[in-house]
Structures are given as C-alpha cells and as structure tokens.
Motif scaffolding. Structure first.
Motif, short mmCIF file in Angstrom:
data_model
loop_
_atom_site.label_atom_id
_atom_site.label_comp_id
_atom_site.label_asym_id
_atom_site.label_seq_id
_atom_site.Cartn_x
_atom_site.Cartn_y
_atom_site.Cartn_z
N ASP A 301 0.87 -1.18 0.00
CA ASP A 301 0.00 0.00 0.00
C ASP A 301 0.91 1.23 0.00
O ASP A 301 1.71 1.40 0.93
N GLN A 302 0.77 2.06 -1.02
CA GLN A 302 1.77 3.08 -1.26
C GLN A 302 1.19 4.49 -1.32
O GLN A 302 0.03 4.69 -1.70
N ILE A 303 2.03 5.46 -0.96
CA ILE A 303 1.76 6.87 -1.18
C ILE A 303 2.98 7.43 -1.91
O ILE A 303 4.08 7.49 -1.35
N LEU A 304 2.78 7.79 -3.16
CA LEU A 304 3.85 8.30 -4.02
C LEU A 304 3.53 9.74 -4.41
O LEU A 304 2.37 10.06 -4.67
N VAL A 305 4.55 10.58 -4.48
CA VAL A 305 4.30 12.01 -4.69
C VAL A 305 5.26 12.62 -5.70
O VAL A 305 6.33 12.07 -5.99
N ARG A 306 4.85 13.79 -6.19
CA ARG A 306 5.70 14.62 -7.04
C ARG A 306 5.33 16.08 -6.79
O ARG A 306 4.16 16.41 -6.67
N GLY A 307 6.32 16.94 -6.67
CA GLY A 307 6.06 18.36 -6.53
C GLY A 307 5.69 18.80 -5.13
O GLY A 307 5.31 19.96 -4.92
N VAL A 308 5.77 17.91 -4.13
CA VAL A 308 5.51 18.26 -2.74
C VAL A 308 6.64 17.68 -1.88
O VAL A 308 7.38 16.79 -2.33
N THR A 309 6.74 18.16 -0.66
CA THR A 309 7.75 17.67 0.28
C THR A 309 7.14 16.64 1.21
O THR A 309 6.10 16.90 1.82
N ALA A 310 7.77 15.50 1.33
CA ALA A 310 7.31 14.46 2.25
C ALA A 310 7.81 14.79 3.65
O ALA A 310 9.02 14.85 3.88
N ASP A 311 6.88 15.02 4.58
CA ASP A 311 7.24 15.36 5.95
C ASP A 311 7.38 14.14 6.84
O ASP A 311 8.30 14.03 7.64
N ARG A 312 6.43 13.21 6.73
CA ARG A 312 6.44 12.02 7.56
C ARG A 312 5.52 10.96 6.96
O ARG A 312 4.65 11.28 6.15
#
Length: 332
Positions: A301-312
């Motif tokens: 189960d994933q959370i993938l991002v682009r263009g934002v900062t991963a905080d936690r």
C-alpha cells in the motif's frame, strides 16, 4: 603424539566452513545482482518484493561461521552484510522531517470481505486525514462508508471500487484506465477480482496553495499459480497503464494513493517509481509494512508524490481489513 597428529590433520580456520563461505558469497551476489534475475514466472518480481527479508540469513550464516570457527566464512559473510546495509540500511531509522504538514493523506484497502465497514470508516475518520482514499469498496458496503464519513468529509467521489473523501473541494473527477482484465486464466477469482473493473480515479483537490492532482488506484492481484508460478500479468499491465497516465499529467503537484500490490523495490513498478517518490522511503520509520494486517511482512500500500515535500509517513492500526492503512504528511 596421536593428539598432535590429529591436530595437524584438522583443516585450519581458512579451510573450515567452505560450504558456509560459498553460501554467504552466493547471498551477497544475489543481493547485489537481484535486478538481473530473470522475471520468468514473476520470479524477479517476487525476489524484489521480499529482498529485505534476505537480511535475516546474514546472522544465521555468521553464527554458523563462528560455530565452525571458520575464518573464511566469517570474511565471506561481510559481503551480504555490506550489500544488505547498502540496500536497506537507510530505511531503518526514522526519517520524519516535520511534525506539522500542509496536507495529511491516508490510503486504505478496506477489504471486500470486511465485516465492519462502519467501524473501519470511523477509525479512518479519526486519523485526522485531510484526504482519504479507499480501495476495494463493494456495492454493499459503499453506503456504510459514505454515511460514516459524511460529517468529517464534505466532499467525496466513488467510481467503481475506489473512492476519495476530502475536507477540501474536489473537481475534475474521472476514471483512469488501467487496462484491467478478468484475472489469471483458469484460476478461481478472489473477492476483489469479482468487483467491477474500474479500479482507479483521478481528481483535483483545491488547496489554499493551488491544485493537487490526486490519483487513487488498486492494481491487479498477484497470485501464486499451481502451474506458472508467481502470476503478475494483470498487476504489471495495470502499472504500465497507470504510469503512462502519470507521465502525461500536467499538474505540478501529484499524489498517488493506493494498493499497488507491489513494493517500491519491485521492478514492475519502475514506470511509477521513476516519476514519483515514495513518502515512506523519504520520511518514514522503518519499512512500513502494511500487509497482511495481522502480521505485516511487505508494504504493498503506497503513497507516491511529485512536486511536494514528504514530511512524515506512518502505518495506522489494523481495521477490519486484511490490509493496514498507511498515512503521510506532505507540505508545499
């Protein structure tokens, strides 16, 4: 005299434990060259997914080498130890960047066989998520989720078996074609595979700092077939189709939430992981395993991002599903 002869006839520390040394070298090469293992019958994908667990063999080999008093085996164990540390050592610590985030997101495969959808919904509403993605929603349970989440999330959309609930306005909601099929030929279908074929959507979430393109996806199942081995055809095809859509996405900020039925180390997800970053890899604590819920051994189960900062990034407690929910905080 006889004792002296016996001592001289025994192999020295560099000659003892040759089998252990060979096994250690093979393990080290497997860790270093795992990407070159052919993916016939899904073998390469299976190896990628469970590669972190091969680290458990390192202390076993080391104990065997010490028991045999084999200098050669002890030295050989250094190869897999260094290789595993290079691959996964950075994952073990807590990499959280900040406690407060601009946006908190949660994704959860709620399970087609979930006997308490209302309880699951209440637990998710209490998570504090601004945006909540659900996968494997059945027609029978949809009403329970909508009712239990209505007070917390004024905006929501459900397409097929995936849904998105948000405290912030939603727009441009549309299905995403992931080239689904009926499943492995001749195999008994699971409860999830009997659901409607639409298993992905895209929506725009409007924030104070501008729009964010949010995708919710549930890729095809991975199954062990009596004949044919590890079956990944549907999942792999879905991943390629979704990656093509992500590649064409114009929004600068993208968040992908869902059950991808594979870890981010899986070569089959390279089209996605080459364009998006894993919040767990960047800001998580440990491996963040999410499946199966009773004793998680892999993160699918994933959370993938682009263009934002991963905080936690963190894993939430189990609900009535066979998956655990995963959460992340991101900032602009």
């Amino acid at each position: 005299m006889s004792r002296s002869l016996r001592a001289l006839s025994r192999p020295g520390p560099w000659r003892r434990g040759r089998l252990l040394a060979a096994l250690a070298l093979l393990l080290g090469l497997l860790l270093l060259l795992h990407a070159r293992v052919p993916d016939r019958g899904g073998l390469g994908s299976l190896l990628d997914t469970f590669l972190p667990w091969f680290g458990l063999l390192v202390p076993v080999l080391l104990i065997g080498a010490l028991w045999r008093r084999s200098a050669s085996a002890v030295v050989a164990v250094l190869l897999p130890a260094v290789a595993w540390t290079g691959l996964f050592g950075g994952v073990l610590g807590d990499k959280a960047q900040a406690a407060d985030s601009d946006l908190t997101v949660v994704t959860h495969n709620v399970g087609a066989a979930n006997r308490d959808p209302a309880g699951t919904a209440r637990a998710l509403a209490a998570s504090g998520a601004d945006v909540l993605a659900l996968e494997e929603i059945t027609a029978q349970a949809r009403g329970a989720y909508e009712k239990a989440l209505a007070d917390t999330y004024p905006h929501h959309a459900v397409l097929g078996t995936v849904g998105l609930w948000s405290r912030l306005p939603l727009s441009d909601v549309e299905p995403v074609d992931t080239a689904m099929d009926a499943g492995p030929l001749g195999a008994a279908k699971s409860a999830a595979e009997k659901l409607p074929s639409n298993r992905a959507l895209r929506a725009t979430v409007t924030t104070d700092e501008g729009p964010v393109a949010v995708y919710v996806a549930h890729l095809g199942s991975v199954r062990v077939m009596p004949r044919g081995g590890f079956w990944t055809d549907s999942r792999d095809r879905n991943a390629r189709a979704l990656a093509a859509t992500i590649a064409a996405e114009d929004s600068k900020r993208v968040v992908l939430l869902g059950d991808l039925n594979g870890s981010t180390d899986d070569r089959a997800l390279a089209g996605l992981t080459s364009r998006l970053r894993s919040v767990q890899d960047e800001a998580g604590d440990g491996f963040g395993f999410s499946y199966p819920a009773d004793f998680p051994v892999v993160r699918i189960d994933q959370i993938l991002v682009r263009g934002v900062t991963a905080d936690r990034s963190w894993v939430l407690p189990a609900t009535g599903s066979d998956h655990r929910p995963v959460a992340a905080g991101v900032s602009w």
